[in-house]
Write a protein that holds these residues in place. Structure first.
Motif: not given
Length: 118
Positions: A25-27, A35-36, A78-82, A93-96
């Motif tokens: 999340s630093r990126n 927020n996110l 998981v929802t935040c990752l989406y 790739e990071d998401f998966n």
């Protein structure tokens, strides 16, 4: 000398998971800071926090309830990752990778919770 939760694999894994999410999340863009970025960090930290809190001076039923909170926090991550993937803050790739980690941690936590006899 150690706390009971420190020996739990799910706590150890959730601690590692939270650190990976923090680094990822630093990126995120600066305009997502409140927020996110904040949301995913708080949710990922909450996983380990609920495991530790529930394990100390709680009944077995209460511990199971805190493990449920931990699982819900994981679903929030998981929802935040989406959201992060959809907004192109993270790669597919990071998401998966994190999705797979999330699913594994969820299943381990559920299995652990199911082993607790009231």
């Amino acid at each position: 000398m150690s706390f009971k939760f420190e020996k739990l694999i799910i706590w150890q894994k959730s601690m590692d998971f939270g650190e990976i999410i923090f680094k990822l999340s630093r990126n995120f863009p600066k305009d997502e800071a409140f927020n996110l970025t904040s949301q995913i960090r708080r949710a990922s930290d909450s996983i380990a926090l609920n495991i530790s809190e529930g394990s100390i001076l709680q009944s077995k039923l209460e511990f199971k309830k805190f493990l449920g909170y931990s699982i819900r926090s994981l679903a929030e991550v998981v929802t935040c990752l989406y959201k992060a993937k959809n907004r192109q803050y993270i790669s597919e790739e990071d998401f998966n990778k994190m999705y797979t980690e999330s699913y594994s941690l969820m299943n381990q936590t559920i299995a652990f919770r199911n082993q607790i006899k009231e």
